[in-house]
Motif scaffolding. Structure first.
Motif, PDB file in Angstrom:
ATOM      1  N   ARG A   1      42.898   8.281 -22.318  1.00 20.47           N
ATOM      2  CA  ARG A   1      43.313   6.881 -22.505  1.00 20.47           C
ATOM      3  C   ARG A   1      44.503   6.840 -23.504  1.00 20.47           C
ATOM      4  NH1 ARG A   1      42.768   2.189 -19.780  1.00 20.47           N
ATOM      5  NH2 ARG A   1      40.709   1.440 -19.834  1.00 20.47           N
ATOM      6  N   ASP A   2      45.039   8.285 -23.773  1.00 21.58           N
ATOM      7  CA  ASP A   2      46.062   8.306 -24.778  1.00 21.58           C
ATOM      8  C   ASP A   2      47.482   7.555 -24.277  1.00 21.58           C
ATOM      9  OD1 ASP A   2      46.474  10.529 -27.727  1.00 21.58           O
ATOM     10  OD2 ASP A   2      48.297   9.336 -26.670  1.00 21.58           O
TER      11      ASP A   2
ATOM     12  N   HIS B   1      35.065   0.767 -25.563  1.00 23.78           N
ATOM     13  CA  HIS B   1      34.833   0.832 -23.892  1.00 23.78           C
ATOM     14  C   HIS B   1      33.841   1.970 -24.008  1.00 23.78           C
ATOM     15  CE1 HIS B   1      36.876   1.613 -19.880  1.00 23.78           C
ATOM     16  NE2 HIS B   1      35.675   1.448 -19.739  1.00 23.78           N
TER      17      HIS B   1
ATOM     18  N   GLN C   1      43.116  -3.971 -27.890  1.00 22.69           N
ATOM     19  CA  GLN C   1      44.488  -4.080 -28.562  1.00 22.69           C
ATOM     20  C   GLN C   1      45.177  -5.571 -28.394  1.00 22.69           C
ATOM     21  OE1 GLN C   1      47.166  -1.092 -27.099  1.00 22.69           O
ATOM     22  NE2 GLN C   1      48.124  -1.248 -29.385  1.00 22.69           N
TER      23      GLN C   1
ATOM     24  N   ALA D   1      41.009  17.448 -23.298  1.00 19.20           N
ATOM     25  CA  ALA D   1      39.688  17.342 -23.538  1.00 19.20           C
ATOM     26  C   ALA D   1      38.930  16.573 -22.665  1.00 19.20           C
ATOM     27  CB  ALA D   1      39.642  16.310 -24.954  1.00 19.20           C
ATOM     28  N   GLN D   2      39.629  16.180 -21.542  1.00 19.06           N
ATOM     29  CA  GLN D   2      38.914  15.320 -20.533  1.00 19.06           C
ATOM     30  C   GLN D   2      38.648  16.420 -19.470  1.00 19.06           C
ATOM     31  OE1 GLN D   2      38.839  12.527 -22.456  1.00 19.06           O
ATOM     32  NE2 GLN D   2      38.651  11.717 -20.583  1.00 19.06           N
TER      33      GLN D   2
ATOM     34  N   ALA E   1      35.903  11.613 -30.728  1.00 17.58           N
ATOM     35  CA  ALA E   1      34.609  11.094 -30.867  1.00 17.58           C
ATOM     36  C   ALA E   1      34.601   9.776 -30.254  1.00 17.58           C
ATOM     37  CB  ALA E   1      34.018  11.270 -32.156  1.00 17.58           C
TER      38      ALA E   1
ATOM     39  N   TRP F   1      31.005  19.351 -31.134  1.00 19.21           N
ATOM     40  CA  TRP F   1      30.991  19.479 -32.625  1.00 19.21           C
ATOM     41  C   TRP F   1      29.611  20.163 -33.212  1.00 19.21           C
ATOM     42  CZ3 TRP F   1      31.644  14.916 -29.883  1.00 19.21           C
ATOM     43  CH2 TRP F   1      32.989  14.354 -29.942  1.00 19.21           C
TER      44      TRP F   1
ATOM     45  N   CYS G   1      32.428   3.302 -21.339  1.00 21.42           N
ATOM     46  CA  CYS G   1      32.532   4.686 -20.472  1.00 21.42           C
ATOM     47  C   CYS G   1      33.718   5.654 -21.031  1.00 21.42           C
ATOM     48  CB  CYS G   1      33.560   3.877 -19.155  1.00 21.42           C
ATOM     49  SG  CYS G   1      32.619   2.519 -18.425  1.00 21.42           S
ATOM     50  N   ALA G   2      34.510   5.225 -21.729  1.00 15.06           N
ATOM     51  CA  ALA G   2      35.410   6.114 -22.359  1.00 15.06           C
ATOM     52  C   ALA G   2      34.652   6.850 -23.614  1.00 15.06           C
ATOM     53  CB  ALA G   2      36.707   5.371 -22.758  1.00 15.06           C
TER      54      ALA G   2
ATOM     55  N   GLN H   1      39.156   4.039 -14.200  1.00 18.14           N
ATOM     56  CA  GLN H   1      38.596   5.252 -14.715  1.00 18.14           C
ATOM     57  C   GLN H   1      39.053   6.418 -13.575  1.00 18.14           C
ATOM     58  OE1 GLN H   1      34.559   4.646 -15.909  1.00 18.14           O
ATOM     59  NE2 GLN H   1      34.006   6.703 -15.450  1.00 18.14           N
TER      60      GLN H   1
ATOM     61  N   ALA I   1      32.275   9.557 -22.332  1.00 14.18           N
ATOM     62  CA  ALA I   1      32.875  10.588 -21.761  1.00 14.18           C
ATOM     63  C   ALA I   1      33.130  11.619 -22.905  1.00 14.18           C
ATOM     64  CB  ALA I   1      34.058  10.121 -20.893  1.00 14.18           C
ATOM     65  N   GLN I   2      33.328  11.314 -24.194  1.00 17.06           N
ATOM     66  CA  GLN I   2      33.889  12.333 -25.035  1.00 17.06           C
ATOM     67  C   GLN I   2      32.671  13.179 -25.502  1.00 17.06           C
ATOM     68  OE1 GLN I   2      37.029  11.493 -24.306  1.00 17.06           O
ATOM     69  NE2 GLN I   2      37.448  12.233 -26.328  1.00 17.06           N
TER      70      GLN I   2
ATOM     71  N   TRP J   1      42.351   7.370 -15.884  1.00 19.44           N
ATOM     72  CA  TRP J   1      42.301   7.887 -17.246  1.00 19.44           C
ATOM     73  C   TRP J   1      41.188   8.769 -17.696  1.00 19.44           C
ATOM     74  CZ3 TRP J   1      37.730   7.131 -19.442  1.00 19.44           C
ATOM     75  CH2 TRP J   1      36.727   5.757 -18.927  1.00 19.44           C
ATOM     76  N   MET J   2      40.170   8.930 -16.770  1.00 13.98           N
ATOM     77  CA  MET J   2      39.140   9.949 -16.947  1.00 13.98           C
ATOM     78  C   MET J   2      39.849  11.201 -16.718  1.00 13.98           C
ATOM     79  SD  MET J   2      36.038  10.597 -17.796  1.00 13.98           S
ATOM     80  CE  MET J   2      35.037   9.095 -17.345  1.00 13.98           C
TER      81      MET J   2
ATOM     82  N   ARG K   1      40.369   7.630 -26.977  1.00 17.71           N
ATOM     83  CA  ARG K   1      41.754   6.951 -27.427  1.00 17.71           C
ATOM     84  C   ARG K   1      41.624   5.441 -26.819  1.00 17.71           C
ATOM     85  NH1 ARG K   1      45.286   8.167 -31.142  1.00 17.71           N
ATOM     86  NH2 ARG K   1      46.305  10.048 -30.976  1.00 17.71           N
ATOM     87  N   ASP K   2      40.743   5.114 -26.199  1.00 15.69           N
ATOM     88  CA  ASP K   2      40.556   3.540 -25.620  1.00 15.69           C
ATOM     89  C   ASP K   2      40.882   2.607 -26.674  1.00 15.69           C
ATOM     90  OD1 ASP K   2      39.372   2.695 -22.843  1.00 15.69           O
ATOM     91  OD2 ASP K   2      39.628   1.056 -24.435  1.00 15.69           O
TER      92      ASP K   2
ATOM     93  N   ARG L   1      33.757  22.344 -26.217  1.00 13.56           N
ATOM     94  CA  ARG L   1      33.982  21.140 -26.522  1.00 13.56           C
ATOM     95  C   ARG L   1      32.716  20.504 -27.555  1.00 13.56           C
ATOM     96  NH1 ARG L   1      31.584  16.453 -22.808  1.00 13.56           N
ATOM     97  NH2 ARG L   1      33.389  15.336 -23.281  1.00 13.56           N
TER      98      ARG L   1
END
Lengths: 391, 391
Positions: free
Chosen positions: A296-297, B360, B301, A366-367, B293, A391, B362-363, A330, B366-367, A291-292, B296-297, A389
């Motif tokens: 995670r979408d 998460h 859920q 974006a990853q 930000a 803000w 880690c996720a 990951q 990473a953003q 997912w990295m 998507r994790d 990337r």
């Protein structure tokens, strides 16, 4: 420390999809140009301007495929994007996310530097803060009011008299009021194209109604802005609209495919992955792209066809029948035949490479730091383009 | 072009959570140190070495909280991480993702540069490729064989004779064989701590059994490596294990909270967001922090308590009762009271700031480019620490 600039510059003539480091983000430029040409032709027939959203690519190089010589108009989702694209010569920019009060001075600096910037508001508080800021006589961005056309997110309803209150505050404060903007976010819930012409008409009607309300109250409305990738492609009549925004159309993705806006063959971005293991007793092939690399979408999770973390193709981009990234950690992807399918797992020895089409281009790109650009069916990487990337 | 290095250096004395740009990743250093101390004390009691995973932080500054003076040992998930941490003085590194055949030469360069690097394999093909590479007499990484303890991902079963075949190939090829490694990935499916002592014991037993099989075949097994954050905290006895790996424990997150490994108050990272709108008729507060930000994790859920895209706290980090980021677009977050809760939406005027605990760590991390470091309850940003990314 890794020197990202050096990485981007390092395109040796021999670099190809067979030899580059994986995971890697691959951009098929032929498809990008085809997707751009398709939407441009459609909007030209409808007689409206086009203000593409660059939040998907976040790349000057990609934006220059949209505007080879020009300075826009473009749409951005952050002020950092506005600054980045302005630094590359794009000077006609709409920042299409509700303006934070603390971002007013940063927006004004861009106007000071010569950018024709529009910002978006939908509250009296934001209008008052802009009017207060304008008292010093300095440069101000133009203001659009956000209209809610489908209950998806922010904005005022087209018949809400607050529209006039806001426009009045701006006029009294000497802040340039420019028009209205709406986004049919609910169109992402369509499937197979159903309901999209109606969503496009609803988007148009809401924006035009809000503009008429403001005009009836004595305010000039120069800009009537609508757009989302699904509605932009399915609009049949845009009377009263001055411009259309759309972003993900540049690359497309599996969500857009599921919604019915594009074919899988139109998807211009993919993630190149290398096979690192097999679990035949489980029907799994393991890759180095988790997912990295994919994000995670899981945007197709509730679609009739759930694509997992992505649809698996061979190194040249041809999909395997019903092979998806069924799960991801990951840095591991698990390839599997889609549940219920009669497809078979392809023969992919350790070291083989595959390309994975993403659910959501904005999230997957974006990853990554860099686009590895290919042309058409070739495996040669002809350029490496950086992304911005933050803000 | 935005100068990220300049951004990172720019910590004016007045910078605080009240004034910095949002969205921003906030790191509470007091909680980091507390989380580290907790796991160190637990593992010391069990008498095993600790090889923390740095894929969560991807930060030399954070890694130096684990090893103030030292060079490791650490675990990484990519060779780019290995190179980055090696450049910062970490020279005892295990790369705990199955080695791609095309990554062998890059791994050897690190060994050449003085890094004590271990790599992970689970196939005959990888062993043969390493043996072939070693023929030139150059430096080689040490090799660990991946063991499957719970069917989660890759690895060989502990009684699979392929273990011996691989170790034989390595010995004949002059490649240093070091031991076995396993990861109880299924422990992430626990809830409220249930089953975690058993998962830890299963992880230990699988690794030790594989080591015994190899020893019986005449191979020295110096390293018996286990670990995941849930099992590391719940292990009661680690007889036969030499080292434990864990990563997300440094920061913790809502998934770890749901699994039962930490309290919400232990979560050291959050995303600072600014309120940009209200939709009272829908019970929504809009912020400038969407999935770009938060990531998507949606890891909670399927938990009994679904945290949406994150749990909302005030600017000082105290959670509001049952307020979550219920939905997100790229740059918008929608705050809402959790479905079924009697909680009420807090009074958060336009311009207010909140902190959001992530599903998460880690996720979410990473953003972002940078950690905005705070100490304890203060709002002052005392440092800005860069992160690495890429492969």
């Amino acid at each position: 420390m890794i020197d990202q600039e050096a990485l981007v510059r390092d395109v040796s003539p021999a670099m190809s999809l067979e030899t580059c480091e994986t995971p890697a983000l691959v951009l098929d430029l032929g498809k990008v140009d085809r997707n751009i040409a398709r939407l441009r032709a459609h909007l030209a027939k409808l007689g409206v301007d086009f203000r593409p959203h660059v939040k998907t690519s976040k790349s000057l190089d990609v934006a220059r495929r949209l505007f080879p010589a020009g300075s826009g108009p473009i749409t951005v989702s952050t002020l950092a994007e506005a600054e980045y694209f302005a630094s590359g010569g794009f000077t006609d920019i709409t920042y299409a996310v509700g303006l934070g009060l603390d971002k007013i001075e940063r927006a004004r600096r861009l106007v000071d530097e010569g950018v024709r910037l529009s910002v978006l508001i939908d509250t009296v508080e934001q209008a008052q803060a802009l009017a207060t800021a304008a008292r010093d006589g300095g440069a101000m961005p133009a203001v659009l009011i956000e209209i809610d056309c489908d209950g998806h997110r922010g904005g005022l309803l087209p018949d809400d008299r607050t529209l006039v209150v806001i426009a009045d505050i701006l006029r009294q404060g000497g802040v340039p009021f420019e028009g209205v903007l709406t986004h049919a976010g609910e169109s992402y819930n369509a499937r197979g194209g159903a309901g999209l012409p109606e969503a496009a008409e609803g988007e148009r009607a809401a924006a035009v109604a809000a503009a008429e309300l403001l005009r009836a109250a004595g305010h000039g409305v120069a800009v009537v802005s609508v757009g989302s990738t699904p509605t932009a492609h399915f609009a049949r009549d845009l009377t009263g609209v001055t411009e259309v925004r759309a972003g993900v159309f540049t690359f497309f993705d599996l969500v857009m495919h599921g919604i019915g806006v594009c074919d899988a063959d139109d998807i211009a971005v993919s993630v190149l992955a290398t096979v690192i293991g097999h679990r035949p007793e489980k029907g799994w092939i393991l890759t180095d792209s988790g997912w990295m690399a994919m994000s995670r979408d899981r945007g197709t999770q509730r679609h009739p066809v759930d694509q997992g973390y992505g649809l698996v193709c061979d190194i040249d981009g041809t999909p395997f029948t019903d092979v998806i990234v069924e799960d991801a950690s990951q840095e591991h992807g698990i390839l599997k035949v889609r549940p219920g399918s009669q497809g078979v797992l392809p023969d992919l020895p350790i070291g083989s490479r595959v390309r994975i089409l993403p659910n959501h281009a904005c999230a997957t790109c974006a990853q990554h730091e860099t686009y590895n650009v290919v042309d058409g069916q070739g495996r040669e990487i002809t350029a490496r383009w950086p992304r911005m990337r933050g803000w």
